[in-house]
Design a protein around this motif. Structure first.
Motif, PDB file in Angstrom:
ATOM      1  N   PHE A 241       0.844  -1.201   0.000  1.00 46.10           N
ATOM      2  CA  PHE A 241       0.000   0.000   0.000  1.00 46.10           C
ATOM      3  C   PHE A 241       0.884   1.257   0.000  1.00 46.10           C
ATOM      4  O   PHE A 241       0.698   2.176  -0.795  1.00 46.10           O
ATOM      5  CB  PHE A 241      -0.931   0.010   1.217  1.00 46.10           C
ATOM      6  CG  PHE A 241      -1.900   1.162   1.213  1.00 46.10           C
ATOM      7  CD1 PHE A 241      -3.159   1.009   0.659  1.00 46.10           C
ATOM      8  CD2 PHE A 241      -1.530   2.403   1.715  1.00 46.10           C
ATOM      9  CE1 PHE A 241      -4.044   2.078   0.625  1.00 46.10           C
ATOM     10  CE2 PHE A 241      -2.412   3.477   1.677  1.00 46.10           C
ATOM     11  CZ  PHE A 241      -3.671   3.319   1.134  1.00 46.10           C
ATOM     12  N   ASN A 242       1.886   1.244   0.890  1.00 50.29           N
ATOM     13  CA  ASN A 242       2.773   2.403   0.983  1.00 50.29           C
ATOM     14  C   ASN A 242       3.543   2.625  -0.321  1.00 50.29           C
ATOM     15  O   ASN A 242       3.806   3.759  -0.714  1.00 50.29           O
ATOM     16  CB  ASN A 242       3.762   2.228   2.136  1.00 50.29           C
ATOM     17  CG  ASN A 242       3.080   2.480   3.475  1.00 50.29           C
ATOM     18  OD1 ASN A 242       2.098   3.227   3.542  1.00 50.29           O
ATOM     19  ND2 ASN A 242       3.576   1.841   4.527  1.00 50.29           N
ATOM     20  N   TYR A 243       3.875   1.508  -0.981  1.00 50.20           N
ATOM     21  CA  TYR A 243       4.597   1.593  -2.256  1.00 50.20           C
ATOM     22  C   TYR A 243       3.765   2.391  -3.246  1.00 50.20           C
ATOM     23  O   TYR A 243       4.226   3.344  -3.862  1.00 50.20           O
ATOM     24  CB  TYR A 243       4.858   0.177  -2.761  1.00 50.20           C
ATOM     25  CG  TYR A 243       5.649   0.117  -4.042  1.00 50.20           C
ATOM     26  CD1 TYR A 243       7.044   0.286  -4.022  1.00 50.20           C
ATOM     27  CD2 TYR A 243       5.029  -0.121  -5.260  1.00 50.20           C
ATOM     28  CE1 TYR A 243       7.775   0.237  -5.200  1.00 50.20           C
ATOM     29  CE2 TYR A 243       5.754  -0.168  -6.437  1.00 50.20           C
ATOM     30  CZ  TYR A 243       7.125   0.003  -6.407  1.00 50.20           C
ATOM     31  OH  TYR A 243       7.851  -0.049  -7.577  1.00 50.20           O
ATOM     32  N   TYR A 244       2.475   2.012  -3.375  1.00 45.14           N
ATOM     33  CA  TYR A 244       1.587   2.730  -4.283  1.00 45.14           C
ATOM     34  C   TYR A 244       1.479   4.195  -3.874  1.00 45.14           C
ATOM     35  O   TYR A 244       1.557   5.104  -4.682  1.00 45.14           O
ATOM     36  CB  TYR A 244       0.197   2.079  -4.289  1.00 45.14           C
ATOM     37  CG  TYR A 244      -0.792   2.854  -5.146  1.00 45.14           C
ATOM     38  CD1 TYR A 244      -0.893   2.610  -6.520  1.00 45.14           C
ATOM     39  CD2 TYR A 244      -1.607   3.854  -4.589  1.00 45.14           C
ATOM     40  CE1 TYR A 244      -1.770   3.344  -7.309  1.00 45.14           C
ATOM     41  CE2 TYR A 244      -2.476   4.588  -5.375  1.00 45.14           C
ATOM     42  CZ  TYR A 244      -2.561   4.328  -6.732  1.00 45.14           C
ATOM     43  OH  TYR A 244      -3.414   5.058  -7.513  1.00 45.14           O
ATOM     44  N   TYR A 245       1.327   4.406  -2.565  1.00 46.65           N
ATOM     45  CA  TYR A 245       1.097   5.766  -2.061  1.00 46.65           C
ATOM     46  C   TYR A 245       2.307   6.662  -2.378  1.00 46.65           C
ATOM     47  O   TYR A 245       2.163   7.774  -2.875  1.00 46.65           O
ATOM     48  CB  TYR A 245       0.854   5.730  -0.553  1.00 46.65           C
ATOM     49  CG  TYR A 245       0.349   7.047   0.004  1.00 46.65           C
ATOM     50  CD1 TYR A 245      -1.019   7.329   0.024  1.00 46.65           C
ATOM     51  CD2 TYR A 245       1.239   8.000   0.487  1.00 46.65           C
ATOM     52  CE1 TYR A 245      -1.478   8.534   0.513  1.00 46.65           C
ATOM     53  CE2 TYR A 245       0.771   9.217   0.987  1.00 46.65           C
ATOM     54  CZ  TYR A 245      -0.577   9.472   0.997  1.00 46.65           C
ATOM     55  OH  TYR A 245      -1.043  10.667   1.476  1.00 46.65           O
ATOM     56  N   ASP A 246       3.507   6.110  -2.143  1.00 44.19           N
ATOM     57  CA  ASP A 246       4.723   6.888  -2.399  1.00 44.19           C
ATOM     58  C   ASP A 246       4.868   7.198  -3.887  1.00 44.19           C
ATOM     59  O   ASP A 246       5.294   8.284  -4.271  1.00 44.19           O
ATOM     60  CB  ASP A 246       5.959   6.107  -1.929  1.00 44.19           C
ATOM     61  CG  ASP A 246       6.004   6.038  -0.422  1.00 44.19           C
ATOM     62  OD1 ASP A 246       5.231   6.791   0.227  1.00 44.19           O
ATOM     63  OD2 ASP A 246       6.769   5.220   0.119  1.00 44.19           O
ATOM     64  N   MET A 247       4.523   6.211  -4.725  1.00 43.45           N
ATOM     65  CA  MET A 247       4.694   6.395  -6.156  1.00 43.45           C
ATOM     66  C   MET A 247       3.692   7.390  -6.726  1.00 43.45           C
ATOM     67  O   MET A 247       4.041   8.205  -7.569  1.00 43.45           O
ATOM     68  CB  MET A 247       4.511   5.053  -6.894  1.00 43.45           C
ATOM     69  CG  MET A 247       5.497   3.990  -6.526  1.00 43.45           C
ATOM     70  SD  MET A 247       7.195   4.427  -6.959  1.00 43.45           S
ATOM     71  CE  MET A 247       7.202   4.014  -8.704  1.00 43.45           C
ATOM     72  N   GLU A 248       2.453   7.298  -6.299  1.00 42.28           N
ATOM     73  CA  GLU A 248       1.399   8.032  -6.987  1.00 42.28           C
ATOM     74  C   GLU A 248       0.929   9.284  -6.264  1.00 42.28           C
ATOM     75  O   GLU A 248       0.340  10.170  -6.861  1.00 42.28           O
ATOM     76  CB  GLU A 248       0.178   7.112  -7.211  1.00 42.28           C
ATOM     77  CG  GLU A 248       0.459   5.901  -8.081  1.00 42.28           C
ATOM     78  CD  GLU A 248       0.786   6.305  -9.518  1.00 42.28           C
ATOM     79  OE1 GLU A 248       0.364   7.404  -9.946  1.00 42.28           O
ATOM     80  OE2 GLU A 248       1.482   5.530 -10.192  1.00 42.28           O
ATOM     81  N   ILE A 249       1.059   9.325  -4.935  1.00 38.27           N
ATOM     82  CA  ILE A 249       0.439  10.433  -4.208  1.00 38.27           C
ATOM     83  C   ILE A 249       1.465  11.363  -3.565  1.00 38.27           C
ATOM     84  O   ILE A 249       1.451  12.568  -3.786  1.00 38.27           O
ATOM     85  CB  ILE A 249      -0.550   9.887  -3.156  1.00 38.27           C
ATOM     86  CG1 ILE A 249      -1.685   9.165  -3.907  1.00 38.27           C
ATOM     87  CG2 ILE A 249      -1.125  11.031  -2.300  1.00 38.27           C
ATOM     88  CD1 ILE A 249      -2.596   8.365  -3.065  1.00 38.27           C
ATOM     89  N   GLU A 250       2.351  10.797  -2.800  1.00 41.99           N
ATOM     90  CA  GLU A 250       3.301  11.659  -2.097  1.00 41.99           C
ATOM     91  C   GLU A 250       4.698  11.311  -2.576  1.00 41.99           C
ATOM     92  O   GLU A 250       5.276  10.332  -2.149  1.00 41.99           O
ATOM     93  CB  GLU A 250       3.179  11.393  -0.584  1.00 41.99           C
ATOM     94  CG  GLU A 250       3.801  12.458   0.266  1.00 41.99           C
ATOM     95  CD  GLU A 250       3.652  12.127   1.716  1.00 41.99           C
ATOM     96  OE1 GLU A 250       4.211  11.084   2.149  1.00 41.99           O
ATOM     97  OE2 GLU A 250       2.956  12.864   2.434  1.00 41.99           O
ATOM     98  N   ASP A 251       5.175  12.088  -3.425  1.00 43.18           N
ATOM     99  CA  ASP A 251       6.436  11.737  -4.070  1.00 43.18           C
ATOM    100  C   ASP A 251       7.559  11.574  -3.061  1.00 43.18           C
ATOM    101  O   ASP A 251       7.849  12.477  -2.304  1.00 43.18           O
ATOM    102  CB  ASP A 251       6.795  12.837  -5.072  1.00 43.18           C
ATOM    103  CG  ASP A 251       8.007  12.416  -5.880  1.00 43.18           C
ATOM    104  OD1 ASP A 251       8.322  11.197  -5.858  1.00 43.18           O
ATOM    105  OD2 ASP A 251       8.628  13.282  -6.493  1.00 43.18           O
TER     106      ASP A 251
END
Lengths: 442, 341
Positions: A432-442
């Motif tokens: 989940f964090n992987y997606y979040y870092d990639m797409e939402i919070e650079d």
């Protein structure tokens, strides 16, 4: 028109007493009545209620029933004028604090048991014997109701005070029950309960050779728990004392115990009669069930004139219609409410927490010690049952969501290999964090 | 969600009127005991509007607010406006039975958020079974008729059946007056039914408490209804209550003169608080005529000498029914204004 024609015969027949009224009385209550008479004697003999040395011995076998006591005997004038009357003559003085008050107890009980009875009594100023053959007495017709003394000594005393009642020609249903050992076990258990107060005061009761044990009334006590006590004396002299709190967790023993002149009338009472009406019911607390099994309430109703006590004539129930009993019941309900609240808190605690360490209320209960109410000292009571209060739960701010999903095992294993994570929840969080870092919070 | 989070009680005008009326009821308790002996018990929520008013106007110094939301205890305690107010946490069904009843006479205003239900009746019983003579018991409940919301299904027999089910569930069949029908559950009738149920409950508890003592016994308890008020700020509300006395207090009761209060009711006919919408100028003008120059039963102007100076025919400016409504509540009429503090 002649006056005689206006008269309507409303006189009773002997049959009414011999076969009808006895139907309202169970064998168990008939024996209870006779025990009550002996206990009343003990009370007259020892008004201070120190009964040690006094004894009631009951034999209930298929060929005879007997009850012998050394509790004072019956004076001949009492026997002549009162003890054998059907109903109490108006104006007849009562014996203070007695339990036999209706003037029907002894006769009704004897008729219930059998057809031939002998009473042998030795009192301070007289002694007598009476023998009654019920069939003969019945044949004499309804004009002659008298019994006769077969022996009578007045004005002298042999220094011993006792009453012996011996019944033979037992009625067939009675014989049958005396042969039933389960009936006898139950009788012993119930008389033990009924007279636990008197047994506790030293009275000896024996049934078929078995000495009845004292059952104690007890409550938990500690600095955290104060049992409730309420006392009140009415204008007419009747007094009530209510004591309530928590005791052992035992489903069949929880509830109210109601005593009249120290004789248990009902209890453990777990129905609407003592306030367990159910929440949807009219005026009481929840229905009795498991979570309230620690509840113990003891109600003592006492009066010198026992006829003002709100009980029924068989002394196995309360007179629910009496305004006095309704008032007592209201007090009982008010006394029990805080205890119910505490037991509800305990239930909530059990439901919320799985380990014993996290149940502070239960821990406090375990730390408390069981005391009989005679050991319970006055200053340990309070007007309202007091108990530890559960700590309020401070809710965590609601900021997190839980995500649950299923994934094919081989895919999960591939991710496991790459991430070197072992726990599935860690893998979920990581991805989940992987997606979040990639797409939402650079 | 508890109502303190969505409504600020302070701006409900009829409720403000009611609170001020209660002040006048409480004042009269001085015929029984000095007012400072009384303890006030209510549901203060986070606003404590009733507590503030009663403390300021009557100098009540013993005040207890019962608050069921023990998880936000800090917030309630933070909002306590005066140091004489104690918040007791727990459901009223649990807190009331733990009061020390002999300590003092009390004023109870149990102002419930919801409809009349078995929990309300349980509180009533607790109080009637225990309170000292001279205690005042006031109960407020929402008497808005039941209406299915979008998530509920209407029973086949329609709204009447729906309402019957609701009251049966809330109060219990055995407590409803014999012969209760759907027509007793409408906007104009439900409050009357509730008053009856409350009255029956109080009297039945008092009867049990008396335990059959004769009517002339000086210690026999009696319930005397003092108010029966209805109003509608949004939902319809019922406030009913009275004083619990013993026979020996009959003189205190008559000298208290509750029946002299204009909104007094000892029966099932309610006093209706109706708050007209008026401008400040209108209010000021009407007040200049009150109490002697307006016939409060009709709203008509009585003394032409005084009124002719400014307005010839007042009812063409302010509707007669609003004049009448205003004149029945003007002493308790709230003024709302924007403020910064």
């Amino acid at each position: 028109m002649q006056n005689n024609n206006l008269k309507i015969n409303a006189s009773p027949t002997k049959d009414l007493f011999i076969t009808m009224l006895v139907r309202d009385l169970t064998l168990r209550d008939a024996i209870g009545d006779l025990v009550d008479n002996s206990v009343d004697g003990a009370k007259r003999l020892r008004p201070d209620e120190k009964y040690s040395g006094l004894k009631i011995n009951i034999e209930a076998y298929s060929d005879h029933f007997s009850i012998n006591d050394n509790c004072g005997g019956i004076e001949s004038n009492v026997a002549r004028e009162y003890a054998f009357r059907f109903g109490r003559p108006k104006g007849q003085g009562y014996s203070p604090g007695s339990v036999g008050q209706f003037g029907i107890g002894m006769k009704r009980s004897l008729f219930k048991l059998g057809k031939l009875f002998k009473i042998d009594s030795s009192a301070p100023t007289s002694s007598f014997k009476v023998e009654v053959d019920v069939n003969e007495w019945q044949e004499k017709g309804s004009s002659d109701w008298a019994f006769e003394f077969t022996e009578l000594n007045e004005g002298e005393s042999n220094g011993e005070f006792w009453t012996k009642i011996y019944v033979t020609n037992l009625n067939s249903d009675i014989k049958e029950q005396f042969e039933d050992s389960n009936f006898l076990k139950k009788l012993i258990r119930e008389i033990e309960l009924e007279h636990l107060y008197n047994i506790d005061k030293g009275l000896t009761i024996i049934i078929n050779g078995v000495k009845l044990k004292s059952r104690s009334l007890s409550l938990l006590e500690s600095d955290d728990f104060r049992s409730a006590r309420f006392e009140h004396t009415y204008d007419d002299g009747m007094s009530i004392k209510l004591i309530a709190g928590i005791g052992e967790a035992k489903l069949e023993d929880g509830g109210w115990y109601i005593f009249c002149n120290n004789r248990l009338i009902v209890g453990p009472e777990q129905t609407e009669l003592s306030g367990w009406t159910g929440k949807r019911g009219t005026d009481g607390v929840a229905n009795y069930h498991g979570q309230f099994q620690m509840f113990r309430g003891y109600a003592f109703l006492n009066a010198d004139d026992s006829s003002i006590l709100p009980w029924n004539t068989t002394k196995n129930g309360m007179d629910r219609d009496s305004p006095r009993f309704k008032n007592v019941r209201q007090r009982m309900i008010e006394t029990m409410k805080p205890i119910i609240t505490f037991l509800n808190h305990m239930k909530k605690e059990r439901e919320g927490k799985s380990t014993e360490d996290s149940r502070p209320l239960e821990k406090k209960v375990k730390e408390a010690s069981l005391k009989t109410i005679s050991e319970y000292s006055d200053n340990r009571y309070s007007t309202v049952f007091s108990h530890p209060v559960p700590q309020p739960v401070i809710k965590k701010p609601d900021t997190d969501n839980k995500i649950i999903y299923l994934m094919a095992k081989d895919k999960v294993n591939e991710v496991k290999k790459l991430t070197k994570l072992k726990k599935l929840s860690d893998i979920g969080e990581y991805t989940f964090n992987y997606y979040y870092d990639m797409e939402i919070e650079d | 969600m508890p109502s303190y989070k969505d409504i600020n009680y302070s701006i409900r005008p009829a409720k403000c009127v009611e609170r001020k009326m209660l002040v006048e009821v409480f004042q009269r308790l001085a015929s029984f005991f000095d007012l400072d002996r009384y303890e006030y018990i209510g549901f203060g929520s986070t606003y404590f509007s009733d507590f503030s008013l009663f403390h300021k106007t009557l100098d009540l110094k013993k005040m207890v607010s019962i608050e069921k939301d023990r998880h936000n205890a800090d917030r309630f305690n933070f909002n306590v406006p005066y140091s004489c107010i104690e918040v007791k946490f727990g459901h009223s069904n649990e807190v009331l039975p733990t009061l020390i009843w002999d300590a003092c006479p009390r004023i109870f205003w149990l102002d419930y958020d919801g409809a009349l239900n078995t929990e309300v009746l349980a509180d009533i019983r607790t109080i009637c079974a225990n309170a000292l003579e001279g205690t005042l018991l006031i109960v407020s409940v929402n008497a808005q008729p039941f209406q299915p919301d979008s998530s509920e299904e209407m029973p086949a027999d329609g709204l009447g059946e729906y309402r019957m089910n609701k009251v049966n569930n809330n109060i219990g069949e055995e407590k409803l007056p014999i012969g209760t029908e759907p027509k007793n559950l409408s906007l104009s009738t439900l409050s009357k039914l509730y008053r009856q149920v409350v009255d029956d409950e109080i009297k039945s508890s008092i009867r049990e408490r008396n335990g059959g003592i004769p009517d002339d016994n000086p210690n026999k308890f009696k319930y005397n209804q003092v108010i029966n008020v209805e109003y509608q700020d949004g939902a319809k509300m019922l406030t009913v209550g009275g004083i619990i006395t013993k026979n020996y207090q009959s003189e205190n009761l008559s000298s208290a003169k509750f029946d002299a209060l204009p909104f007094h009711s000892d029966n099932d006919a309610p006093f209706k608080i109706q708050v007209p919408k008026l401008t400040f100028r209108e209010i000021n003008y009407l007040e200049s005529l009150l109490p002697s120059n307006i016939d409060t039963s009709t709203g008509n102007i009585i003394d032409n000498d005084k009124t002719s100076l400014s307005v010839e025919n007042l009812s063409t400016i302010i509707p007669l029914k609003d004049i009448k409504k205003f004149s029945s509540v003007y002493r308790h009429f709230p003024m709302f204004a924007e403020s910064n503090h």
